[in-house]
Write a protein that holds these residues in place. Structure first.
Motif, PDB file in Angstrom:
ATOM      1  N   GLN A 192       0.827  -1.205   0.000  1.00  9.47           N
ATOM      2  CA  GLN A 192       0.000   0.000   0.000  1.00  9.47           C
ATOM      3  C   GLN A 192       0.861   1.253   0.000  1.00  9.47           C
ATOM      4  N   ARG A 193       1.978   1.215   0.722  1.00 13.32           N
ATOM      5  CA  ARG A 193       2.878   2.363   0.783  1.00 13.32           C
ATOM      6  C   ARG A 193       3.424   2.696  -0.598  1.00 13.32           C
ATOM      7  N   ILE A 238       7.745  18.989  -0.852  1.00 13.92           N
ATOM      8  CA  ILE A 238       6.399  18.433  -0.669  1.00 13.92           C
ATOM      9  C   ILE A 238       6.399  16.948  -0.997  1.00 13.92           C
ATOM     10  N   LEU A 239       7.119  16.564  -2.064  1.00 16.02           N
ATOM     11  CA  LEU A 239       7.190  15.153  -2.441  1.00 16.02           C
ATOM     12  C   LEU A 239       7.769  14.315  -1.302  1.00 16.02           C
ATOM     13  N   ARG A 245       4.961  10.673   4.827  1.00 19.15           N
ATOM     14  CA  ARG A 245       3.634  10.476   5.413  1.00 19.15           C
ATOM     15  C   ARG A 245       3.091   9.091   5.097  1.00 19.15           C
ATOM     16  N   TYR A 246       3.463   8.575   3.927  1.00 17.20           N
ATOM     17  CA  TYR A 246       3.034   7.227   3.554  1.00 17.20           C
ATOM     18  C   TYR A 246       3.878   6.146   4.219  1.00 17.20           C
ATOM     19  N   TYR A 250      13.284   7.771   3.716  1.00 13.37           N
ATOM     20  CA  TYR A 250      14.183   8.410   2.766  1.00 13.37           C
ATOM     21  C   TYR A 250      13.604   8.298   1.358  1.00 13.37           C
ATOM     22  N   VAL A 251      13.896   9.303   0.526  1.00 13.77           N
ATOM     23  CA  VAL A 251      13.399   9.335  -0.848  1.00 13.77           C
ATOM     24  C   VAL A 251      14.562   9.644  -1.775  1.00 13.77           C
ATOM     25  N   THR A 252      14.794   8.792  -2.768  1.00 15.32           N
ATOM     26  CA  THR A 252      15.892   8.990  -3.707  1.00 15.32           C
ATOM     27  C   THR A 252      15.366   8.943  -5.139  1.00 15.32           C
TER      28      THR A 252
END
Length: 288
Positions: A192-193, A238-239, A245-246, A250-252
């Motif tokens: 789901q994430r 924001i991304l 939030r999900y 970390y985001v790459t």
């Protein structure tokens, strides 16, 4: 016109089959199969979609809408691959257990209703990648007319466009479990994430993409030519906040870019058990 010849061959397949129960995901391949089956067989063709945590609700809605546009009888069944530890543990042959569950669910329905076998949307290009699910379907007697007739992904799009199907350029959207590196445990929450993050990016206008999950890290893959525009146009702050939030920490962004089957590069694709064979006539797949 090569695609017209392939379409004629596909129609001939269904005339010979006389009845068709189609494993219908809503992807462009199975949707073309469902379209041609319905055109040839009318109510003697039926499309069934397997519903599980690995299918986004938005994708199910698209499948329903497309089936309605085609006019084919459409049903849904639940599958429970997540209950199988051989699937959830995410081994290199995870897809085998997924397709085993799918066809073990659909085959009894087909036989009970008088259909000789289940028909799926495997295309000729799929035979060139590591797809253990193909073997699971073959073991259960399924047929793959696109692969058998040597119809490639490009030709699926050409035929779909020629038939006037508005989704002819729909991006490929495989099972959400394909977003995880082999060996990482798959859970409903993780699926789901990843799914929520991909829906978020699509709503921003990015159609062809993957959000790969590696532990607490999300790795965004986009076509290489779109990476620069993505960095400039998207509010990265924001991304990142949305992804966090999900549930990601970390985001790459993958600088190599999106490539189908990318996680398979860790495998030895020359190993005998990684090769596919549906008994397709090699002369019919020379366009691959």
């Amino acid at each position: 016109m090569v695609w017209q010849e392939k379409l004629d061959a596909l129609r001939a397949f269904f005339r010979e089959t006389e009845r068709a129960l189609i494993a219908y995901s809503g992807g462009i391949d199975s949707t073309l199969v469902a379209t041609v089956a319905h055109d040839v067989l009318g109510d003697r063709a039926i499309a069934i979609t397997a519903v599980s945590p690995s299918l986004l609700p938005e994708e199910l809605e698209e499948a329903i809408d497309q089936a309605r546009a085609i006019g084919i009888v459409h049903e849904q069944v639940e599958t429970h691959e997540m209950d199988n530890p051989n699937y959830a543990s995410n081994p290199a042959n995870r897809c085998y257990f997924c397709k085993s569950e799918l066809h073990d669910t659909l085959k009894p329905i087909a036989l009970e209703r008088g259909y000789p076998y289940v028909i799926d949307g495997v295309n000729a290009d799929d035979l060139q990648d590591y797809r253990p699910g193909i073997q699971a379907a073959k073991e259960r007697g399924a047929r793959s007319p696109l692969a058998e007739l040597g119809i490639t992904k490009l030709e699926v799009r050409e035929i779909s466009k020629g038939l006037g199907l508005s989704w002819w350029d729909k991006p490929a959207q495989p099972c959400l479990s394909s977003r995880f590196p082999y060996g990482e445990l798959i859970t409903t929450e993780k699926l789901q994430r990843v799914g929520r993050c991909e829906v978020y990016l699509r709503k921003l206008g990015w159609r062809s993409l993957r959000v790969r999950s590696q532990g607490d890290t999300a790795r965004i893959e986009l076509p290489p030519e779109q990476i620069k525009d993505f960095v400039v146009q998207v509010d990265l702050e924001i991304l990142v906040a949305t992804f966090q939030r999900y549930g990601f920490l970390y985001v790459t962004l993958d600088l190599e870019g999106y490539r189908s089957g990318k996680l398979n590069q860790v495998l030895d694709l020359n190993a005998p058990h990684h090769r596919q064979d549906l008994g397709t006539n090699p002369a019919m797949i020379k366009s691959i």
